[in-house]
Motif scaffolding. Structure first.
Motif, PDB file in Angstrom:
ATOM      1  N   GLU A 177      21.180 -91.624  93.525  1.00 12.12           N
ATOM      2  CA  GLU A 177      22.000 -90.597  92.882  1.00 12.12           C
ATOM      3  C   GLU A 177      22.027 -90.844  91.388  1.00 12.12           C
ATOM      4  N   LEU A 178      21.634 -89.828  90.626  1.00 13.92           N
ATOM      5  CA  LEU A 178      21.660 -89.959  89.177  1.00 13.92           C
ATOM      6  C   LEU A 178      23.098 -90.049  88.714  1.00 13.92           C
ATOM      7  N   GLY A 179      23.414 -91.104  87.964  1.00 14.35           N
ATOM      8  CA  GLY A 179      24.746 -91.272  87.411  1.00 14.35           C
ATOM      9  C   GLY A 179      25.000 -90.231  86.329  1.00 14.35           C
ATOM     10  N   ALA A 180      26.274 -90.015  86.007  1.00 13.60           N
ATOM     11  CA  ALA A 180      26.641 -88.987  85.013  1.00 13.60           C
ATOM     12  C   ALA A 180      25.964 -89.236  83.670  1.00 13.60           C
ATOM     13  N   GLY A 181      25.932 -90.485  83.233  1.00 16.93           N
ATOM     14  CA  GLY A 181      25.271 -90.808  81.964  1.00 16.93           C
ATOM     15  C   GLY A 181      23.772 -90.557  82.013  1.00 16.93           C
ATOM     16  N   GLN A 182      23.153 -90.851  83.152  1.00 21.29           N
ATOM     17  CA  GLN A 182      21.726 -90.590  83.301  1.00 21.29           C
ATOM     18  C   GLN A 182      21.436 -89.095  83.221  1.00 21.29           C
ATOM     19  N   VAL A 183      22.267 -88.297  83.875  1.00 27.24           N
ATOM     20  CA  VAL A 183      22.068 -86.840  83.852  1.00 27.24           C
ATOM     21  C   VAL A 183      22.222 -86.309  82.429  1.00 27.24           C
ATOM     22  N   ARG A 184      23.244 -86.784  81.698  1.00 26.69           N
ATOM     23  CA  ARG A 184      23.447 -86.327  80.312  1.00 26.69           C
ATOM     24  C   ARG A 184      22.245 -86.662  79.424  1.00 26.69           C
ATOM     25  N   MET A 185      21.763 -87.903  79.532  1.00 25.29           N
ATOM     26  CA  MET A 185      20.633 -88.312  78.696  1.00 25.29           C
ATOM     27  C   MET A 185      19.346 -87.602  79.107  1.00 25.29           C
ATOM     28  N   LEU A 186      19.152 -87.401  80.408  1.00 21.87           N
ATOM     29  CA  LEU A 186      17.970 -86.671  80.871  1.00 21.87           C
ATOM     30  C   LEU A 186      18.041 -85.215  80.420  1.00 21.87           C
ATOM     31  N   LYS A 187      19.243 -84.647  80.421  1.00 25.58           N
ATOM     32  CA  LYS A 187      19.436 -83.269  79.940  1.00 25.58           C
ATOM     33  C   LYS A 187      19.074 -83.176  78.455  1.00 25.58           C
ATOM     34  N   ALA A 188      19.509 -84.153  77.647  1.00 27.05           N
ATOM     35  CA  ALA A 188      19.165 -84.162  76.220  1.00 27.05           C
ATOM     36  C   ALA A 188      17.654 -84.283  76.026  1.00 27.05           C
ATOM     37  N   THR A 189      17.016 -85.099  76.854  1.00 28.53           N
ATOM     38  CA  THR A 189      15.562 -85.246  76.786  1.00 28.53           C
ATOM     39  C   THR A 189      14.883 -83.932  77.162  1.00 28.53           C
ATOM     40  N   ALA A 190      15.332 -83.306  78.239  1.00 29.75           N
ATOM     41  CA  ALA A 190      14.755 -82.024  78.663  1.00 29.75           C
ATOM     42  C   ALA A 190      14.957 -80.956  77.599  1.00 29.75           C
ATOM     43  N   ASP A 191      16.129 -80.928  76.966  1.00 26.40           N
ATOM     44  CA  ASP A 191      16.379 -79.955  75.886  1.00 26.40           C
ATOM     45  C   ASP A 191      15.383 -80.136  74.743  1.00 26.40           C
ATOM     46  N   ARG A 192      15.087 -81.402  74.414  1.00 30.52           N
ATOM     47  CA  ARG A 192      14.115 -81.668  73.350  1.00 30.52           C
ATOM     48  C   ARG A 192      12.718 -81.237  73.789  1.00 30.52           C
ATOM     49  N   TRP A 193      12.354 -81.556  75.030  1.00 29.30           N
ATOM     50  CA  TRP A 193      11.041 -81.161  75.535  1.00 29.30           C
ATOM     51  C   TRP A 193      10.895 -79.651  75.594  1.00 29.30           C
ATOM     52  N   LEU A 194      11.993 -78.929  75.857  1.00 29.04           N
ATOM     53  CA  LEU A 194      11.974 -77.472  75.932  1.00 29.04           C
ATOM     54  C   LEU A 194      12.092 -76.809  74.558  1.00 29.04           C
ATOM     55  N   GLY A 195      12.285 -77.610  73.514  1.00 32.66           N
ATOM     56  CA  GLY A 195      12.375 -77.058  72.163  1.00 32.66           C
ATOM     57  C   GLY A 195      13.744 -76.541  71.796  1.00 32.66           C
ATOM     58  N   ARG A 196      14.776 -76.897  72.564  1.00 36.34           N
ATOM     59  CA  ARG A 196      16.145 -76.448  72.253  1.00 36.34           C
ATOM     60  C   ARG A 196      16.781 -77.266  71.143  1.00 36.34           C
ATOM     61  N   VAL A 197      16.269 -78.466  70.939  1.00 32.16           N
ATOM     62  CA  VAL A 197      16.739 -79.312  69.849  1.00 32.16           C
ATOM     63  C   VAL A 197      15.520 -79.815  69.112  1.00 32.16           C
ATOM     64  N   ARG A 198      15.749 -80.272  67.903  1.00 34.16           N
ATOM     65  CA  ARG A 198      14.651 -80.750  67.060  1.00 34.16           C
ATOM     66  C   ARG A 198      13.981 -81.969  67.713  1.00 34.16           C
TER      67      ARG A 198
END
Length: 169
Positions: free
Chosen positions: A145-166
């Motif tokens: 089970e992905l912990g809450a912190g893991q999900v948050r950091m993976l979400k930030a990584t995915a946002d960067r990969w998707l071009g939502r953040v610099r």
């Protein structure tokens, strides 16, 4: 008759072994790795989630890996490889001995392979995974089970990969 009773007992024990719930581990660690290939103008990025149960149990990792041009998001439709690896406890110190004509030859050993499975998902599916409330992977008979912190950091990584953040420089 005795054979039938013994066989029924063995089948009952086997069925109860399969009925046991899987080990459930909540992850708490995440790390990242980036490899630049200046000649090709690409970057390979990996986010690694780590799961550790008891000291005697194997360590599990889930790697999310993608490739994209340096300084740009992953091109649409991009994909992400998800690699789940089981690192058995005994893999920490592999042992090997070579005997030549009765004499022991000292060897420096290293692990050659581990138990891994890989699946490829679209960036859209990764976005759905990172937007979920609870994410549980079941591989090798273990629930990770992905912990809450893991999900948050993976979400930030995915946002960067998707071009939502610099992207990172």
């Amino acid at each position: 008759m005795k054979v039938a009773i013994v066989l029924a007992s063995v089948l009952t024990l086997a069925a109860s072994a399969y009925a046991q719930p899987p080990q459930h581990i909540v992850g708490h660690q995440i790390s990242a790795n980036m490899k630049l290939d200046a000649k090709a103008g690409t970057v390979v990025e990996t986010a690694t989630l780590t799961f550790q149960g008891s000291v005697e149990s194997p360590v599990y990792t889930i790697d999310f890996t993608t490739r994209h041009p340096i300084g740009q998001p992953v091109a649409s439709p991009g994909v992400v490889d998800i690699v789940v690896t089981q690192h058995p406890v005994e893999d920490d110190t592999p042992e090997m001995m070579l005997r030549v004509d009765g004499d022991t030859v000292p060897l420096v050993t290293r692990l050659h392979s581990r138990r891994s499975v890989v699946a490829t998902v679209s960036l859209a599916e990764l976005d759905r995974i990172t937007s979920a409330g609870v994410v549980v992977d079941r591989t090798f008979g273990t629930e990770l089970e992905l912990g809450a912190g893991q999900v948050r950091m993976l979400k930030a990584t995915a946002d960067r990969w998707l071009g939502r953040v610099r992207p990172l420089p």
